[in-house]
Design an enzyme around this catalytic site. Structure first.
Site, short mmCIF file in Angstrom:
data_model
loop_
_atom_site.label_atom_id
_atom_site.label_comp_id
_atom_site.label_asym_id
_atom_site.label_seq_id
_atom_site.Cartn_x
_atom_site.Cartn_y
_atom_site.Cartn_z
N LYS A 201 0.92 -1.21 0.00
CA LYS A 201 -0.07 -0.05 0.07
C LYS A 201 0.79 1.24 0.07
O LYS A 201 0.39 2.06 -0.72
CB LYS A 201 -0.95 -0.01 1.31
CG LYS A 201 -1.71 1.08 1.52
CD LYS A 201 -2.75 1.47 0.43
CE LYS A 201 -3.38 2.88 0.54
NZ LYS A 201 -4.25 3.29 -0.66
N ARG A 241 7.74 3.83 -24.13
CA ARG A 241 7.84 3.30 -22.80
C ARG A 241 8.14 4.61 -21.95
O ARG A 241 8.62 4.21 -20.81
CB ARG A 241 8.92 2.31 -22.70
CG ARG A 241 8.55 1.28 -23.31
CD ARG A 241 9.87 0.00 -23.46
NE ARG A 241 11.02 0.50 -24.39
CZ ARG A 241 10.81 0.69 -25.69
NH1 ARG A 241 9.72 0.27 -26.26
NH2 ARG A 241 11.79 1.05 -26.24
N CYS A 255 -3.58 10.98 1.20
CA CYS A 255 -2.94 9.47 0.66
C CYS A 255 -1.67 9.59 0.16
O CYS A 255 -0.61 9.47 0.82
CB CYS A 255 -3.94 8.94 -0.16
SG CYS A 255 -5.58 9.00 0.33
N1 SAJ Z 1 -1.41 14.92 -8.98
C1 SAJ Z 1 -0.57 15.58 -9.66
N2 SAJ Z 1 -0.03 15.12 -10.77
C2 SAJ Z 1 -0.75 14.19 -11.50
C3 SAJ Z 1 -1.57 13.28 -10.52
C4 SAJ Z 1 -1.86 13.65 -9.28
O1 SAJ Z 1 -0.16 16.75 -9.26
O2 SAJ Z 1 -0.05 13.84 -12.68
C5 SAJ Z 1 -1.92 15.49 -7.58
C6 SAJ Z 1 -3.34 15.49 -7.65
O3 SAJ Z 1 -3.55 16.95 -8.17
C7 SAJ Z 1 -3.57 15.35 -6.19
C8 SAJ Z 1 -2.52 14.52 -5.56
O4 SAJ Z 1 -1.42 14.40 -6.68
O5 SAJ Z 1 -3.17 16.78 -5.44
C9 SAJ Z 1 -3.18 13.24 -5.37
O6 SAJ Z 1 -4.23 12.80 -6.36
P1 SAJ Z 1 -4.12 11.27 -7.05
O7 SAJ Z 1 -4.89 11.45 -8.40
O8 SAJ Z 1 -3.06 10.68 -6.89
O9 SAJ Z 1 -5.38 10.56 -6.23
P2 SAJ Z 1 -5.70 10.31 -4.62
O10 SAJ Z 1 -4.83 10.88 -3.53
O11 SAJ Z 1 -7.25 10.76 -4.57
O12 SAJ Z 1 -5.88 8.64 -4.68
C10 SAJ Z 1 -4.75 7.86 -4.49
C11 SAJ Z 1 -4.82 6.62 -5.37
N3 SAJ Z 1 -3.58 6.08 -5.51
C12 SAJ Z 1 -2.91 5.75 -6.57
O13 SAJ Z 1 -3.18 6.06 -7.65
C13 SAJ Z 1 -1.56 5.11 -6.37
C14 SAJ Z 1 -5.75 5.76 -4.94
O14 SAJ Z 1 -5.81 4.66 -5.76
C15 SAJ Z 1 -5.71 5.36 -3.62
O15 SAJ Z 1 -6.79 4.31 -3.10
C16 SAJ Z 1 -5.61 6.79 -2.92
O16 SAJ Z 1 -4.65 7.49 -3.07
C17 SAJ Z 1 -5.39 6.30 -1.08
O17 SAJ Z 1 -6.71 6.15 -0.54
O18 SAJ Z 1 -4.51 5.84 -0.73
#
Ligand code: SAJ
Length: 401
Positions: A201, A241, A255
């Protein structure tokens, strides 16, 4: 099998409802009496599309009821928060409290599962507590760690269709937990031990934080190099890739911005990239705030008056209403602090009002602003045409320029 879910939050409540929907007798437990009361009335205290109807169905079918204390069951799930204490020290006290609450009810043949994101070794720690207090249960109950990975806003689908990692304290515990989850999970259930499941996780979210940090670092380099980082990443990703993620104004949510510290706190000497990625993503928010401040000063020097500034978006990610741990909020707060009595218009189309900030409609703010700061890539903002007469700071890729 009767299941008792300890913690009715973003994960516990949806999981309890889905389990009940699949015919399992479910008891939901939360220490907050308000949550218990509202839930038993068939009202959701969290936002999740389609979940409220499902809650009302399982209550009507007599398959779900919420309480403030655990009820005798055959399977107990710890789905409570694991926040920080002090300087990014993981706090498993809620998991321990929930475990001690169910301790007296545990009987031979029961299943005990932790779902909360936890430092490696937490499941073993809780097993020690259980067997110290109840030595007669040693090797007579099944203990496992089963993290969830659902995306807020898509929980119903993902709870059923995502693969899951099932980490038993021993193989028979893994099999017992698989027996439970296979009643409603259509995704594949992958067997492992509890330590690997705990680390899995943390690894998933840390890997994403590192990938986002790479994109954010590129954005800082490109700003200095006079290169459009959105164009650069788009071109680099044409490689079969390569998959570089998108820069943002920082990393929010409870998270991705939190879980990596569960690793760096326990393995500080080894987790260098993970720690540096966290620092880069935190620094990005300060860098954005400084950029706004210097742009406002330049405007004032050039025009002899303070600019009107539109801060577009408070949510921690696009198209949701969750403002918890949001970098946008940090930046707005800093800009207001640094640029006193400037005219700062704050926009968040996904919430009606905010206790700290006065909100302005997004079209009105965009029209009035001299400087437009794009913080969260909400779909509504993509309808606002690029305007050469405005200074637009796009931190989240609305215009990709
Ligand atoms: N973010 C960026 N650039 C990106 C993607 C995201 O700046 O390319 C930022 C988003 O704006 C946000 C943060 O990262 O501020 C987190 O967003 P996120 O899209 O990663 O999603 P979360 O935090 O809502 O959910 C994540 C997910 N984990 C992964 O994708 C590995 C989700 O599957 C998990 O269940 C969740 O964390 C959790 O509960 O752990």
């Amino acid at each position: 099998m009767k299941a008792c879910f300890m913690g009715l939050g973003y994960i516990g409540l949806p999981t309890a409802i889905i389990a009940a929907k699949h015919g399992i007798d479910v008891v939901g437990v939360d220490i907050n009496p308000k949550v218990v009361e509202v839930t038993n009335q068939g009202k959701l205290h969290i936002i999740e599309p389609g979940m409220e109807e499902m809650l009302q169905e399982v209550i009507a079918d007599g398959k779900f009821k919420a309480y403030t204390t655990p009820q005798l069951s055959d399977a107990y799930f710890m789905v409570v928060p694991t926040p920080f204490k002090g300087d990014h020290e993981p706090d498993v006290s809620y998991v321990e409290a929930a475990t001690r609450a169910v301790l007296p009810l545990l009987k031979e043949g029961d299943l005990y599962v932790i779902e909360s994101t936890s430092p490696v070794g937490t499941t073993e720690m809780m097993a020690n507590i259980i067997f110290t207090e109840r030595p007669e249960l040693k090797d007579k109950i099944f203990i496992a760690y089963c993290p969830e990975r659902v995306l807020p806003g898509n929980v119903i689908y993902e709870l059923v269709h995502n693969d899951r990692v099932i980490g038993g304290l021993n193989p028979e515990s893994t099999d017992k937990a698989i027996g439970f989850y296979s009643q409603f999970v259509k995704g594949e259930l992958h067997k492992t031990n509890s330590r690997t499941a705990e680390m899995c996780k943390l690894t998933e979210n840390s890997s994403r934080d590192v990938q986002i940090a790479f994109a954010n670092e590129l954005s800082l380099i490109c700003d200095k190099a006079g290169i459009n980082v959105w164009e650069l990443i788009n071109l680099a990703n044409k490689h079969p890739r390569v998959n570089i993620l998108q820069p943002g104004c920082g990393v929010g949510g409870h998270c991705i911005a939190v879980d990596p510290y569960f690793i760096t706190a326990d393995y500080p000497a080894e987790s260098k990239i993970i720690a540096t990625a966290r620092n880069i993503n935190n620094y990005k928010s300060f860098w954005c705030a400084e950029k706004v401040k210097s742009t406002m000063l330049e405007f004032e020097l050039k025009n002899g008056r303070k600019p009107v500034v539109a801060m577009m978006g408070l949510a921690f990610k696009p198209n949701i209403d969750d403002l918890r741990e949001s970098p946008s909020k940090t930046i707005v707060g800093k800009v207001i602090q640094m640029c006193n009595n400037a005219d700062i218009l704050i926009v968040e189309p996904n919430v009606e009002e905010h206790k700290q900030f006065k909100l302005t409609d997004y079209k009105e703010a965009f029209d009035k602003a001299d400087i437009v700061v794009m913080l969260t890539a909400h779909d509504q903002f993509k309808t606002l045409p690029w305007d050469e007469n405005k200074i637009i700071l796009d931190f989240c890729g609305i215009y990709k320029k």
